[in-house]
Design a protein around this motif. Sequence first.
Motif, PDB file in Angstrom:
ATOM      1  N   PRO A   1       0.943  -1.091  -0.031  1.00 42.70           N
ATOM      2  CA  PRO A   1      -0.014  -0.065  -0.085  1.00 42.70           C
ATOM      3  C   PRO A   1       0.737   1.235   0.062  1.00 42.70           C
ATOM      4  CG  PRO A   1      -0.554  -1.544   1.679  1.00 42.70           C
ATOM      5  CD  PRO A   1       0.482  -2.081   1.025  1.00 42.70           C
ATOM      6  N   ILE A   2       0.353   2.332  -0.337  1.00 37.68           N
ATOM      7  CA  ILE A   2       0.840   3.554  -0.779  1.00 37.68           C
ATOM      8  C   ILE A   2       1.086   4.169   0.818  1.00 37.68           C
ATOM      9  CG2 ILE A   2       0.910   5.823  -1.429  1.00 37.68           C
ATOM     10  CD1 ILE A   2       1.511   4.267  -3.421  1.00 37.68           C
ATOM     11  N   SER A   3       2.187   4.508   1.277  1.00 35.43           N
ATOM     12  CA  SER A   3       2.109   5.166   2.555  1.00 35.43           C
ATOM     13  C   SER A   3       2.627   6.501   2.592  1.00 35.43           C
ATOM     14  CB  SER A   3       3.604   4.352   3.230  1.00 35.43           C
ATOM     15  OG  SER A   3       3.661   4.855   4.501  1.00 35.43           O
ATOM     16  N   VAL A   4       1.759   7.313   3.248  1.00 37.70           N
ATOM     17  CA  VAL A   4       1.880   8.794   3.582  1.00 37.70           C
ATOM     18  C   VAL A   4       1.939   9.182   4.643  1.00 37.70           C
ATOM     19  CG1 VAL A   4       0.372  10.736   2.900  1.00 37.70           C
ATOM     20  CG2 VAL A   4       0.301   8.707   1.595  1.00 37.70           C
ATOM     21  N   LEU A   5       2.755  10.179   4.974  1.00 37.72           N
ATOM     22  CA  LEU A   5       3.261  10.923   6.130  1.00 37.72           C
ATOM     23  C   LEU A   5       2.683  12.300   6.041  1.00 37.72           C
ATOM     24  CD1 LEU A   5       4.465  11.394   9.126  1.00 37.72           C
ATOM     25  CD2 LEU A   5       6.677  12.046   7.815  1.00 37.72           C
ATOM     26  N   VAL A   6       1.781  12.764   6.939  1.00 36.79           N
ATOM     27  CA  VAL A   6       1.306  14.060   6.992  1.00 36.79           C
ATOM     28  C   VAL A   6       1.892  14.752   8.390  1.00 36.79           C
ATOM     29  CG1 VAL A   6      -0.871  15.574   7.394  1.00 36.79           C
ATOM     30  CG2 VAL A   6      -0.964  13.398   6.089  1.00 36.79           C
TER      31      VAL A   6
ATOM     32  N   VAL B   1      -0.460  10.560  -6.305  1.00 33.61           N
ATOM     33  CA  VAL B   1       0.750   9.493  -6.097  1.00 33.61           C
ATOM     34  C   VAL B   1       0.015   8.117  -6.374  1.00 33.61           C
ATOM     35  CG1 VAL B   1       2.076   8.541  -4.520  1.00 33.61           C
ATOM     36  CG2 VAL B   1       1.999  11.045  -4.670  1.00 33.61           C
ATOM     37  N   VAL B   2      -0.942   7.981  -5.909  1.00 34.11           N
ATOM     38  CA  VAL B   2      -1.756   6.555  -6.073  1.00 34.11           C
ATOM     39  C   VAL B   2      -1.927   6.193  -7.488  1.00 34.11           C
ATOM     40  CG1 VAL B   2      -3.802   5.213  -5.664  1.00 34.11           C
ATOM     41  CG2 VAL B   2      -2.652   6.548  -3.729  1.00 34.11           C
ATOM     42  N   GLU B   3      -2.212   7.375  -8.259  1.00 30.01           N
ATOM     43  CA  GLU B   3      -2.594   6.873  -9.569  1.00 30.01           C
ATOM     44  C   GLU B   3      -1.149   7.238 -10.640  1.00 30.01           C
ATOM     45  OE1 GLU B   3      -6.180   9.509 -10.447  1.00 30.01           O
ATOM     46  OE2 GLU B   3      -7.350   8.003  -9.464  1.00 30.01           O
ATOM     47  N   GLY B   4      -0.202   7.266 -10.155  1.00 24.64           N
ATOM     48  CA  GLY B   4       1.015   7.748 -10.883  1.00 24.64           C
ATOM     49  C   GLY B   4       1.075   8.888 -11.535  1.00 24.64           C
TER      50      GLY B   4
ATOM     51  N   ASP C   1      -2.030   3.657   3.454  1.00 24.78           N
ATOM     52  CA  ASP C   1      -1.581   4.172   4.985  1.00 24.78           C
ATOM     53  C   ASP C   1      -1.317   5.400   5.260  1.00 24.78           C
ATOM     54  OD1 ASP C   1      -2.341   1.061   5.616  1.00 24.78           O
ATOM     55  OD2 ASP C   1      -0.087   0.793   5.080  1.00 24.78           O
ATOM     56  N   VAL C   2      -1.792   5.861   6.282  1.00 23.32           N
ATOM     57  CA  VAL C   2      -1.472   7.383   6.719  1.00 23.32           C
ATOM     58  C   VAL C   2      -0.971   7.502   8.123  1.00 23.32           C
ATOM     59  CG1 VAL C   2      -2.431   9.447   6.895  1.00 23.32           C
ATOM     60  CG2 VAL C   2      -3.352   8.259   4.953  1.00 23.32           C
ATOM     61  N   VAL C   3       0.123   8.410   8.107  1.00 19.13           N
ATOM     62  CA  VAL C   3       0.709   8.415   9.415  1.00 19.13           C
ATOM     63  C   VAL C   3       0.745   9.905   9.752  1.00 19.13           C
ATOM     64  CG1 VAL C   3       2.821   8.337  10.779  1.00 19.13           C
ATOM     65  CG2 VAL C   3       2.140   6.469   9.346  1.00 19.13           C
ATOM     66  N   PHE C   4       0.264  10.296  10.932  1.00 18.00           N
ATOM     67  CA  PHE C   4       0.521  11.844  11.384  1.00 18.00           C
ATOM     68  C   PHE C   4       1.540  12.255  12.315  1.00 18.00           C
ATOM     69  CE2 PHE C   4      -3.321  12.854   9.066  1.00 18.00           C
ATOM     70  CZ  PHE C   4      -4.482  12.011   9.229  1.00 18.00           C
ATOM     71  N   GLN C   5       1.942  13.223  11.954  1.00 17.64           N
ATOM     72  CA  GLN C   5       3.315  13.706  13.289  1.00 17.64           C
ATOM     73  C   GLN C   5       2.950  15.165  13.224  1.00 17.64           C
ATOM     74  OE1 GLN C   5       7.313  12.702  12.189  1.00 17.64           O
ATOM     75  NE2 GLN C   5       6.809  10.808  11.705  1.00 17.64           N
TER      76      GLN C   5
ATOM     77  N   LEU D   1       4.898   9.415  -0.048  1.00 16.79           N
ATOM     78  CA  LEU D   1       4.471  10.900  -0.020  1.00 16.79           C
ATOM     79  C   LEU D   1       4.493  11.520   1.226  1.00 16.79           C
ATOM     80  CD1 LEU D   1       3.622  13.470  -1.732  1.00 16.79           C
ATOM     81  CD2 LEU D   1       1.103  12.522  -0.695  1.00 16.79           C
ATOM     82  N   ILE D   2       5.225  12.815   1.570  1.00 18.26           N
ATOM     83  CA  ILE D   2       5.363  13.325   2.767  1.00 18.26           C
ATOM     84  C   ILE D   2       4.456  14.747   2.539  1.00 18.26           C
ATOM     85  CG2 ILE D   2       6.624  14.707   4.413  1.00 18.26           C
ATOM     86  CD1 ILE D   2       8.710  12.592   3.927  1.00 18.26           C
ATOM     87  N   VAL D   3       3.468  14.890   3.180  1.00 18.56           N
ATOM     88  CA  VAL D   3       2.614  16.101   3.058  1.00 18.56           C
ATOM     89  C   VAL D   3       2.814  17.098   4.138  1.00 18.56           C
ATOM     90  CG1 VAL D   3      -0.139  16.938   2.955  1.00 18.56           C
ATOM     91  CG2 VAL D   3       0.580  14.608   1.994  1.00 18.56           C
ATOM     92  N   LEU D   4       3.173  18.382   3.883  1.00 17.70           N
ATOM     93  CA  LEU D   4       3.437  19.458   4.750  1.00 17.70           C
ATOM     94  C   LEU D   4       2.493  20.444   4.972  1.00 17.70           C
ATOM     95  CD1 LEU D   4       6.303  18.925   2.917  1.00 17.70           C
ATOM     96  CD2 LEU D   4       7.189  19.245   4.977  1.00 17.70           C
TER      97      LEU D   4
END
Length: 448
Positions: A78-83, A338-341, A113-117, A140-143
């Motif tokens: 699965p795509i892993s994303v950090l917010v 990102v998921v769809e390229g 999968d999403v992780v928040f920090q 992907l890292i979302v800021l």
Amino acid sequence: MRALAIASNSRLLIAIGAVFLLLILAAAAFVITSRGGGEAIGTTTGTTTPPPAAGEKTTTPAIYEATTSEATTEQAKPISVLVLFDVGGRGDLSFNDMAALGADRAAEELGVDVVFQTPQSLAVMESVLDAASRSGEYDLIVLVGFLWQEPLEKVAPRYPEQKYALIDAATRERYDNVASYLFREQEVASLVGIIAADIANNISRATGEEAKAGAVAGMDIPPLWRFHIGYLYGVQYYNQAMGTDVEMVWTYTGRFDDPTLGKTTAEQMLQQGVRVFYGLAGLTHVGMFNAVKEAAARGVIAFSIGQDASQEWYDPQTIIISGLKRIDVAVYTAIKDVVEGRFRGGIVSLGLKEGGLGLSDEEIIRYFAEIAAKTGQLPEGLTPEKVVEIVMSQREKWISNDGWRLVEELKQKIISGEIKFVTPQDHDTYDSIIEELKAGNLEAALES
């Protein structure tokens, strides 16, 4: 724009604009939180059922003004994303909660999968970003917010394979691995201008007072120029369509962190006859909310308008509507690309057409009222349903069918591309546009 409100011994955080929030936030302990909002040690991944997406939903691909980096390849895992929130974190009833809403929607609909920090302070933002980038764990890292701009400009060149999405800000240089999501603020402000003019006109008809709408703004900076142009355009659009002469009073306070100043400014404007107030000053304009609330308690018919997130829950009797900056749409769009390229580096511009801006509706009012209730910030005696009921009742009474018709008319012109607002690059151009708009020249605010 970003906002934080603190009232009645409660920690009250209200979204106004990305430019504002980080000037006033207190430091919080560094935490990594799961989508459910609880604290955890280390990294939490997996999926949970998010709250329903609020307001308009969009699946329209974002418009890229610059594109060069390679598309994402399909992965077995699965795509892993950090917010990465800015300081303050989730539960702010503002930008961070809007970002979480978009990420939760992506987890539910796209299976990521999403992780928040949340960083402890501004001082550690670069090290937090560097560590996350060095780990190689995230597709992907979302800021979230403009204070990530400088840390990102330092870190992004070190990790050219790491993809980043910067929300409501842009790097000064272009990087193939950075997508910067910006909003066309004039568009939502123009719709708010129509609503404000309509309410002011209806108050004038009820009381015999002169019709005046106003705004309590923060600093004299480019994002506020764009709001000013859009707001005045909407007021004048209404005047020309309805044959009215609603006056617009714009006040820069010079501060985003001073509710006392916001209150005294609004009180002075009330004495000048202003009866509708657009809040664009962060914590400062929470004082404006309070001044309008107190005036209404004295029998003055007056209303406030929020911005960025739904703010009606703070005082549904007087906060009649909010302009929305859909941070959730930006976050969801970045993850979906990102998921769809389809990830590309460069500027991604979001407005009404892309669902990135709008006006608060029942769903999003209820959503933020529910957060306020869960965090103990909803005023005593109110429930989320009661908030919605009061707001809808006030709208029914004070916003006319003509007002809504003109909002929809202008909205469709903007979406179709018939109307495109100019973005001033210097103060002289901004001043010139405002003077022309005051004189009734709507074309001055538009691209030729």
